[in-house]
Each structure stands twice: as structure tokens, then as C-alpha cells.
Write an enzyme that holds these catalytic residues in place. Sequence first.
Site, mmCIF file in Angstrom:
data_model
loop_
_atom_site.group_PDB
_atom_site.id
_atom_site.type_symbol
_atom_site.label_atom_id
_atom_site.label_comp_id
_atom_site.label_asym_id
_atom_site.label_seq_id
_atom_site.Cartn_x
_atom_site.Cartn_y
_atom_site.Cartn_z
ATOM 1 N N HIS A 141 -25.761 18.590 -0.744
ATOM 2 C CA HIS A 141 -26.401 17.373 -0.232
ATOM 3 C C HIS A 141 -25.992 16.152 -1.038
ATOM 4 O O HIS A 141 -26.664 15.129 -1.005
ATOM 5 C CB HIS A 141 -27.934 17.525 -0.233
ATOM 6 C CG HIS A 141 -28.404 18.813 0.342
ATOM 7 N ND1 HIS A 141 -28.642 19.932 -0.427
ATOM 8 C CD2 HIS A 141 -28.626 19.168 1.622
ATOM 9 C CE1 HIS A 141 -29.010 20.942 0.356
ATOM 10 N NE2 HIS A 141 -29.014 20.508 1.604
HETATM 11 S S1 FES Z 1 -27.692 18.417 -3.551
HETATM 12 FE FE1 FES Z 1 -28.929 19.817 -2.485
HETATM 13 S S2 FES Z 1 -28.649 21.647 -3.565
HETATM 14 FE FE2 FES Z 1 -27.446 20.230 -4.640
#
Ligand code: FES
Length: 176
Positions: A141
Site C-alpha cells: 500500500h
Molecule cells: S503498506 Fe500496507 S502492508 Fe505495507
Amino acid sequence: MTTASSADHPTRRDFLYVATGAVAAVGAAATVWPLVSQMNPDASTVAAGAPIEVDLTPIAEGQDIKVFWRGKPIYISHRTKKQIEEARKVPVSSLPDPQSDEQRVKPGHDQWLVVVGICTHLGCIPIAHEGAYDGFFCPCHGSVYDTSGRIRQGPAPTNLPVPPYTFVSDTKIQIG
Ligand code: FES
């Protein structure tokens, strides 16, 4: 009537030789095993939390390695001067999880960063030497950590944790 030869029936002396040889073999195995088992704790012992030692000698400046402790990936980074400077010039108060670089390394061993390589967002494994801060990048993410393993951008709420470790010599650490 036939007469048995000594080749068919080993004498008592032959038996003693055989018996002595067998004991010697068992003795040797018993002597070697504790030595080997102490040097290499088995997988279940390590998984249960046995400390591990890591030789830092082969890690060149600018390189990272990943080892496993308690089933977790641990990144060990041999930081360059530039990476250390970058980690130290940022105002700590501007960080999402304020911590100085000095708090995250051992005194006198500033070049070594040791962190748990599990993203504090949802647990993905970040990639070392990636991202805008030349630290760690989690592609799941988009969390970006700096060269001190501190969160700088993205949804991760906290810095990569520093596991318990000590320097047992200038070139060797014990994790756990
Ligand atoms: S940014 Fe979501 S698990 Fe690393």
C-alpha cells in the site's frame, strides 16, 4: 560328521574386537553430537526464540541482508555515511513516529541498522534499498521508510521495530 572351521564361528577374541569397535563408534557419535547441536540449535528451538548470532563481516557498505529470527525477517543494513547523514538531518518532530536515528542504533555502531522487516501497516515484507528515502519500501500500500527504518510516507502507523540485539564483538551481533 563335519568339523566347523574358525571362519564359520568367530572366536571369543573376534567377538571382543567387534564389540569394542561398536562401542568406539557410538562413543565418537556421542562426543560429536553435543558440539554440533550447540552450534546449530534445531529449527524448533530457533522458532521458539533461541538467540541467533550473525557475522557482519560479509556485508559490504551499502548492502542489506535478511536473516530470520523467531520466524520473522530481520533486515541488517550496513549504512553508508550518506545514509546516516540523511537519517540524522530530518527534524525528529516532523516524523509520524518521532524517534531519532541515534535511538535506533547502538552507540559506536552507527553504520548498522537492524530492524524487523515487517511493515507496520498490514504486515507485508518491505523491500530494502527502495523508496524515496533509500530505506525500505512496502509495495502493498505504498509505505515508505527511511534509512533508519522510520515511517515517512504511506499508511503504516509506526517505524519498523528494532529487535533486541547486542554486539558480541565489532563484527558480530546476537539477536534475541
Ligand atoms: S503498506 Fe500496507 S502492508 Fe505495507
